[in-house]
Design a protein around this motif. Structure first.
Motif, PDB file in Angstrom:
ATOM      1  N   PHE A 182       0.815  -1.212   0.000  1.00 36.74           N
ATOM      2  CA  PHE A 182       0.000   0.000   0.000  1.00 36.74           C
ATOM      3  C   PHE A 182       0.852   1.269   0.000  1.00 36.74           C
ATOM      4  O   PHE A 182       0.622   2.192  -0.770  1.00 36.74           O
ATOM      5  CB  PHE A 182      -0.920  -0.013   1.233  1.00 36.74           C
ATOM      6  CG  PHE A 182      -1.894   1.119   1.236  1.00 36.74           C
ATOM      7  CD1 PHE A 182      -3.079   1.024   0.531  1.00 36.74           C
ATOM      8  CD2 PHE A 182      -1.622   2.288   1.931  1.00 36.74           C
ATOM      9  CE1 PHE A 182      -3.977   2.077   0.509  1.00 36.74           C
ATOM     10  CE2 PHE A 182      -2.511   3.342   1.922  1.00 36.74           C
ATOM     11  CZ  PHE A 182      -3.693   3.234   1.215  1.00 36.74           C
ATOM     12  N   ASN A 183       1.831   1.312   0.884  1.00 39.86           N
ATOM     13  CA  ASN A 183       2.605   2.551   1.060  1.00 39.86           C
ATOM     14  C   ASN A 183       3.885   2.578   0.245  1.00 39.86           C
ATOM     15  O   ASN A 183       4.580   3.598   0.225  1.00 39.86           O
ATOM     16  CB  ASN A 183       2.964   2.765   2.538  1.00 39.86           C
ATOM     17  CG  ASN A 183       1.735   3.014   3.391  1.00 39.86           C
ATOM     18  OD1 ASN A 183       1.224   2.116   4.029  1.00 39.86           O
ATOM     19  ND2 ASN A 183       1.244   4.228   3.374  1.00 39.86           N
ATOM     20  N   GLY A 184       4.235   1.483  -0.392  1.00 40.52           N
ATOM     21  CA  GLY A 184       5.483   1.452  -1.150  1.00 40.52           C
ATOM     22  C   GLY A 184       6.664   1.274  -0.222  1.00 40.52           C
ATOM     23  O   GLY A 184       6.507   1.044   0.985  1.00 40.52           O
ATOM     24  N   LYS A 185       7.857   1.394  -0.804  1.00 40.74           N
ATOM     25  CA  LYS A 185       9.080   1.152  -0.025  1.00 40.74           C
ATOM     26  C   LYS A 185       9.362   2.293   0.942  1.00 40.74           C
ATOM     27  O   LYS A 185       9.087   3.444   0.639  1.00 40.74           O
ATOM     28  CB  LYS A 185      10.258   1.075  -0.998  1.00 40.74           C
ATOM     29  CG  LYS A 185      10.658  -0.327  -1.364  1.00 40.74           C
ATOM     30  CD  LYS A 185      11.983  -0.278  -2.074  1.00 40.74           C
ATOM     31  CE  LYS A 185      12.526  -1.678  -2.273  1.00 40.74           C
ATOM     32  NZ  LYS A 185      13.618  -1.700  -3.195  1.00 40.74           N
ATOM     33  N   GLY A 186       9.946   1.955   2.069  1.00 42.91           N
ATOM     34  CA  GLY A 186      10.471   2.984   2.974  1.00 42.91           C
ATOM     35  C   GLY A 186       9.406   3.680   3.802  1.00 42.91           C
ATOM     36  O   GLY A 186       8.224   3.341   3.767  1.00 42.91           O
ATOM     37  N   VAL A 187       9.893   4.671   4.541  1.00 44.94           N
ATOM     38  CA  VAL A 187       9.026   5.377   5.483  1.00 44.94           C
ATOM     39  C   VAL A 187       9.189   6.878   5.258  1.00 44.94           C
ATOM     40  O   VAL A 187      10.297   7.357   5.046  1.00 44.94           O
ATOM     41  CB  VAL A 187       9.431   5.032   6.945  1.00 44.94           C
ATOM     42  CG1 VAL A 187       8.530   5.722   7.950  1.00 44.94           C
ATOM     43  CG2 VAL A 187       9.402   3.523   7.164  1.00 44.94           C
ATOM     44  N   ARG A 188       8.069   7.602   5.282  1.00 44.21           N
ATOM     45  CA  ARG A 188       8.136   9.075   5.219  1.00 44.21           C
ATOM     46  C   ARG A 188       7.586   9.655   6.510  1.00 44.21           C
ATOM     47  O   ARG A 188       6.499   9.257   6.943  1.00 44.21           O
ATOM     48  CB  ARG A 188       7.297   9.590   4.040  1.00 44.21           C
ATOM     49  CG  ARG A 188       7.915   9.385   2.662  1.00 44.21           C
ATOM     50  CD  ARG A 188       6.851   9.186   1.604  1.00 44.21           C
ATOM     51  NE  ARG A 188       6.203   7.890   1.764  1.00 44.21           N
ATOM     52  CZ  ARG A 188       4.894   7.691   1.603  1.00 44.21           C
ATOM     53  NH1 ARG A 188       4.113   8.692   1.290  1.00 44.21           N
ATOM     54  NH2 ARG A 188       4.384   6.487   1.768  1.00 44.21           N
ATOM     55  N   GLY A 189       8.342  10.543   7.118  1.00 39.68           N
ATOM     56  CA  GLY A 189       7.920  11.092   8.416  1.00 39.68           C
ATOM     57  C   GLY A 189       7.492  12.546   8.288  1.00 39.68           C
ATOM     58  O   GLY A 189       8.128  13.322   7.578  1.00 39.68           O
ATOM     59  N   ARG A 190       6.426  12.905   8.991  1.00 38.84           N
ATOM     60  CA  ARG A 190       6.021  14.324   9.063  1.00 38.84           C
ATOM     61  C   ARG A 190       7.041  15.082   9.884  1.00 38.84           C
ATOM     62  O   ARG A 190       7.769  14.488  10.678  1.00 38.84           O
ATOM     63  CB  ARG A 190       4.697  14.419   9.820  1.00 38.84           C
ATOM     64  CG  ARG A 190       3.497  14.227   8.997  1.00 38.84           C
ATOM     65  CD  ARG A 190       2.296  14.097   9.907  1.00 38.84           C
ATOM     66  NE  ARG A 190       1.833  15.388  10.415  1.00 38.84           N
ATOM     67  CZ  ARG A 190       0.801  15.512  11.235  1.00 38.84           C
ATOM     68  NH1 ARG A 190       0.167  14.448  11.665  1.00 38.84           N
ATOM     69  NH2 ARG A 190       0.414  16.705  11.638  1.00 38.84           N
ATOM     70  N   SER A 191       7.033  16.399   9.789  1.00 36.35           N
ATOM     71  CA  SER A 191       7.933  17.161  10.652  1.00 36.35           C
ATOM     72  C   SER A 191       7.418  17.046  12.087  1.00 36.35           C
ATOM     73  O   SER A 191       6.197  16.957  12.330  1.00 36.35           O
ATOM     74  CB  SER A 191       7.979  18.631  10.224  1.00 36.35           C
ATOM     75  OG  SER A 191       6.830  19.293  10.668  1.00 36.35           O
ATOM     76  N   VAL A 192       8.368  17.037  13.007  1.00 35.70           N
ATOM     77  CA  VAL A 192       8.012  16.920  14.422  1.00 35.70           C
ATOM     78  C   VAL A 192       7.080  18.068  14.826  1.00 35.70           C
ATOM     79  O   VAL A 192       6.083  17.876  15.534  1.00 35.70           O
ATOM     80  CB  VAL A 192       9.305  16.911  15.270  1.00 35.70           C
ATOM     81  CG1 VAL A 192       9.016  17.159  16.728  1.00 35.70           C
ATOM     82  CG2 VAL A 192      10.028  15.581  15.072  1.00 35.70           C
ATOM     83  N   GLU A 193       7.361  19.273  14.322  1.00 34.48           N
ATOM     84  CA  GLU A 193       6.556  20.441  14.698  1.00 34.48           C
ATOM     85  C   GLU A 193       5.094  20.239  14.280  1.00 34.48           C
ATOM     86  O   GLU A 193       4.167  20.544  15.019  1.00 34.48           O
ATOM     87  CB  GLU A 193       7.107  21.723  14.034  1.00 34.48           C
ATOM     88  CG  GLU A 193       8.409  22.228  14.630  1.00 34.48           C
ATOM     89  CD  GLU A 193       9.579  21.241  14.477  1.00 34.48           C
ATOM     90  OE1 GLU A 193       9.656  20.545  13.423  1.00 34.48           O
ATOM     91  OE2 GLU A 193      10.399  21.129  15.406  1.00 34.48           O
ATOM     92  N   SER A 194       4.919  19.707  13.063  1.00 34.71           N
ATOM     93  CA  SER A 194       3.556  19.510  12.569  1.00 34.71           C
ATOM     94  C   SER A 194       2.801  18.501  13.453  1.00 34.71           C
ATOM     95  O   SER A 194       1.629  18.707  13.787  1.00 34.71           O
ATOM     96  CB  SER A 194       3.626  19.048  11.115  1.00 34.71           C
ATOM     97  OG  SER A 194       2.489  18.361  10.747  1.00 34.71           O
ATOM     98  N   VAL A 195       3.489  17.425  13.837  1.00 39.00           N
ATOM     99  CA  VAL A 195       2.830  16.406  14.671  1.00 39.00           C
ATOM    100  C   VAL A 195       2.456  17.005  16.030  1.00 39.00           C
ATOM    101  O   VAL A 195       1.317  16.847  16.511  1.00 39.00           O
ATOM    102  CB  VAL A 195       3.762  15.178  14.881  1.00 39.00           C
ATOM    103  CG1 VAL A 195       3.073  14.142  15.759  1.00 39.00           C
ATOM    104  CG2 VAL A 195       4.168  14.564  13.554  1.00 39.00           C
ATOM    105  N   VAL A 196       3.403  17.715  16.611  1.00 36.43           N
ATOM    106  CA  VAL A 196       3.140  18.238  17.962  1.00 36.43           C
ATOM    107  C   VAL A 196       2.073  19.340  17.909  1.00 36.43           C
ATOM    108  O   VAL A 196       1.229  19.446  18.809  1.00 36.43           O
ATOM    109  CB  VAL A 196       4.453  18.709  18.631  1.00 36.43           C
ATOM    110  CG1 VAL A 196       4.191  19.223  20.034  1.00 36.43           C
ATOM    111  CG2 VAL A 196       5.443  17.550  18.692  1.00 36.43           C
ATOM    112  N   ASP A 197       2.074  20.115  16.822  1.00 36.56           N
ATOM    113  CA  ASP A 197       0.997  21.117  16.664  1.00 36.56           C
ATOM    114  C   ASP A 197      -0.364  20.431  16.614  1.00 36.56           C
ATOM    115  O   ASP A 197      -1.345  20.934  17.157  1.00 36.56           O
ATOM    116  CB  ASP A 197       1.192  21.917  15.363  1.00 36.56           C
ATOM    117  CG  ASP A 197       2.308  22.951  15.502  1.00 36.56           C
ATOM    118  OD1 ASP A 197       2.776  23.164  16.643  1.00 36.56           O
ATOM    119  OD2 ASP A 197       2.720  23.522  14.465  1.00 36.56           O
TER     120      ASP A 197
END
Ligand code: B12
Ligand code: SF4
Length: 619
Positions: free
Chosen positions: A284-299
């Protein structure tokens, strides 16, 4: 029938002709512009399978529709008008307000009436419908068909994990769905809508499937969102996120967080570094991992807390510990911003990632972690290799030791039994591993072959399952429609008064490959071995406290009239010095056993003697 993902791979060189055909069909289906979109989360449980009592005990999952809120936020960036209708929430909300049980037809009436009114008042130009779980297939079909009955020319696009894993089956079984939106649709769906509104060229279309002349046609090249694209906060619109945890479960650690704390899901990473053969994430997501910015998650956490009063979050991530530096920064920022939240990783953390970077467990615990699941699956090295698990037995043993340092974190492990050709001896290795690791609890599940996975293809080749089928019903390997514990309860109610000739399947020849029926029996014995038996010798007060909370949840909310959980709860209460509670539980055990041959015979087979409860006086 060819499976959908093979067809899609074959079509990759066929992009242009697929594009032209799909362009032409879009023109036919969308006769006007598309400015207002209704996004629907259908009822998550089949109408006829909803049990009023179980619902009242908040036993069903109740997640706010994260995917639809993300799509909504993005579509609004292009000035489209979006409304999210969560029929799952609406039905359970109505059900909780009823004082009398309601039947299947009344449940259908509730969602149909709300949907009709919304179609009338909102007047959408199109409907988007989501389906994550294969178990949601039927309700997606019913919801789409109902919409087309009401408004035959209203275009419907379906999306989500299940739709992507089995697009051809979805379209063929539900003619009301015009298009499927495949894979992560953050960008591709907006491009499709922009194309309909003549803001995009045809070349921008991607990840769309449809039936043309009865044949499945797809534009299969992908435009997945990059890490930067993921920095967006979902917009739930009029949905009241604060109400969800009052109606059902979000995450699996409800008993270990402050009672009635409001909870919500959140996503920080997309994808997983591993490619386990039974899991559909890599496809479904393809290879590897993409992470959101920490600031965006904490916001987002801050927003959830301020807007809806959320006090607890459940990560939706598949690989929460990916990128140790970023993960450390994320948990550290949550701790330093003093958000006052607790969190859990209900989906599972990769054991080797935690063992290699124990500092992540440290900072996780400081940032409010109260519960963590680990994907273990098997205690057999051979099976771990065959399923490509990213952790080995040495990691699991180490993890068990490390987690002893974090008694405030409730630790749980996922175990699977019933892999193709798995012998009883290998199942026993899984049981032994779990007992040695000594996590707080394990979820034992029978293997579920999901469409689009390697193991599904292997099992088709071995004639264990039917190709092209969702395998949701029948005696063979089926998708879980209920949890294993619920399945056992059904068997119990059917066999309450029958005398049982069951023998302990763990005593079979070690080379036996258990049949499906034997696996169903084995489940109870494996569950007992890994979860309950150790309680006899447990004296650590923190561990006992954890067992007290969990066993109370099982006995009083998850499965009622359960003599095993009440037996061990009685034992735990007496070890903690709560003798009146212990004797209350003891009385229940005696009553339940006298009412059920099913349980009476299982107690004998499991060799559970009531002796340890002898000292406890009856109330
Ligand atoms: C969180 C999660 C859970 C949560 C519940 C989540 C929920 N919302 O109900 C919990 C822990 C309870 C759970 C339980 C289970 N889960 Co689970 N879970 C997940 C997980 C990790 C994330 C799902 C998620 O929210 N993703 C985040 C959102 C943003 O992504 P998304 O929903 O895919 O949405 C995107 C696209 O799909 C698309 N899209 C979605 N909807 C729509 C609609 C339209 C109109 C359009 C255009 C696009 C679109 O656009 C979105 C943005 O890109 C997935 C793995 C995964 N990565 O998908 C497994 C996964 C969905 N789970 C899986 C399984 C097997 C289970 C269990 C059966 C496990 C078990 N044996 O008990 C149970 C069943 C639960 C049940 N319903 O009874 C399988 C599902 C396979 C299947 N076909 O059924 C998955 C794929 C993991 C796997 N092993 O392969 N799960
Ligand atoms: S580690 Fe978990 S999410 Fe990753 S592929 Fe394996 S089962 Fe799927």
């Amino acid at each position: 029938m060819l499976t959908a993902w093979i067809i899609m791979n074959q079509r990759t060189n066929n992009g242009n002709s697929a594009e032209l055909k799909i362009e032409e069909k879009i023109g036919r289906v969308f006769r006007t512009k598309c400015q207002s979109l209704l996004l629907i989360n259908p009822l998550q449980v089949d109408e006829d399978k909803i049990d009023y009592e179980i619902a009242k005990r908040k036993r069903y999952y109740m997640y706010p529709p994260y995917s639809l809120a993300l799509l909504s936020a993005r579509l609004q960036q292009y000035n489209y008008k979006v409304k999210i209708l969560d029929l799952n929430f609406e039905v359970f909300d109505a059900l909780h307000k009823k004082s009398e049980p309601i039947d299947e037809s009344e449940i259908a009436f509730i969602w149909k009436e709300i949907l009709s009114n919304t179609l009338l008042n909102f007047q959408p130009d199109m409907v988007g419908i989501t389906c994550t779980f294969t178990m949601g297939h039927e309700m997606m079909l019913k919801t789409s068909s109902f919409i087309k009955e009401k408004k035959s020319d209203l275009p419907i696009v379906a999306g989500g994990v299940h739709v992507t894993n089995a697009p051809e089956i979805v379209l063929k079984e539900c003619k009301s769905i015009d298009f499927v939106s495949l894979y992560e649709s953050d960008l591709s769906f907006c491009k499709m809508i922009n194309f309909i509104n003549q803001k995009n060229s045809r070349e921008k279309l991607s990840q769309i499937g449809t039936l043309i002349g009865g044949n499945y046609v797809a534009i299969d090249w992908r435009t997945p969102p990059s890490a930067t694209d993921l920095n967006i906060i979902p917009d739930y619109g009029e949905l009241d996120v604060s109400q969800y945890s009052n109606l059902g479960e979000i995450g699996t650690f409800r008993y270990w967080r402050p009672e009635d704390s409001l909870s919500s899901p959140i996503l920080s990473n997309r994808g997983c570094r591993a490619k386990c053969s039974f899991c559909s994430v890599a496809n479904f997501n393809g290879k590897g991992v993409r992470g959101r910015s920490v600031e965006s998650v904490v916001d987002e956490i801050e927003h959830l807390s301020q807007e809806y009063g959320i006090q607890h979050i459940t990560w939706l991530d598949d690989d929460l510990f990916f990128d140790p530096k970023r993960t450390y920064h994320l948990f550290d920022t949550i701790a330093k911003r003093n958000l006052g939240i607790t969190w859990d990783a209900s989906n599972g953390v990769i054991a080797s990632a935690a063992v290699v970077h124990p500092e992540l467990l440290d900072v996780a615990s400081k940032s409010g972690c109260i519960g963590m699941y680990f994907g273990i699956e098997s205690g057999s090295n051979q099976i771990l290799r065959e399923i490509h698990k990213p952790s080995g037995k040495k990691h699991f043993f180490q993890l068990g030791e490390i987690m002893e340092n974090y008694p405030q974190i409730f630790t749980r492990g996922f175990l699977i039994i019933g892999f193709p050709n798995e012998t009883l001896s290998q199942i026993k290795e899984t049981i032994d591993l779990a007992v040695t690791m000594n996590l707080d609890w394990y979820t034992v599940q029978l293997l579920t072959p999901l469409p689009s996975t390697e193991i599904y293809n292997q099992m088709v080749d071995m004639d264990l399952i039917e190709n092209g089928s969702l395998n949701t019903e029948g005696e063979g390997f089926t998708m879980f429609s209920v949890r294993e514990s619920e399945k056992q309860r059904r068997r119990e109610s059917q066999n309450k008064f029958k005398s049982s000739k069951l023998s302990n399947p763990l005593n079979l020849d070690l080379n036996t490959i258990p049949s499906k029926a034997e696996l169903d029996d084995l489940w109870l014995f494996a569950d007992y071995e890994v979860n309950y038996k150790k309680i006899f010798n447990e004296y650590n007060p923190i561990k006992l406290k954890k067992m007290q909370c969990f066993l109370k949840d099982i006995s009083d909310r998850m499965t009622l009239e359960h003599p095993i959980s009440n037996f061990f709860l009685s034992l735990v209460e007496s070890k903690l010095g709560n003798f009146s509670e212990a004797s209350k539980r003891k009385k229940l055990v005696v009553a339940y056993l006298s009412q059920s041959n099913y349980w009476d015979s299982r107690f004998k087979l499991l060799d559970i003697s009531l002796d340890p409860l002898q000292q406890i006086p009856f109330p």
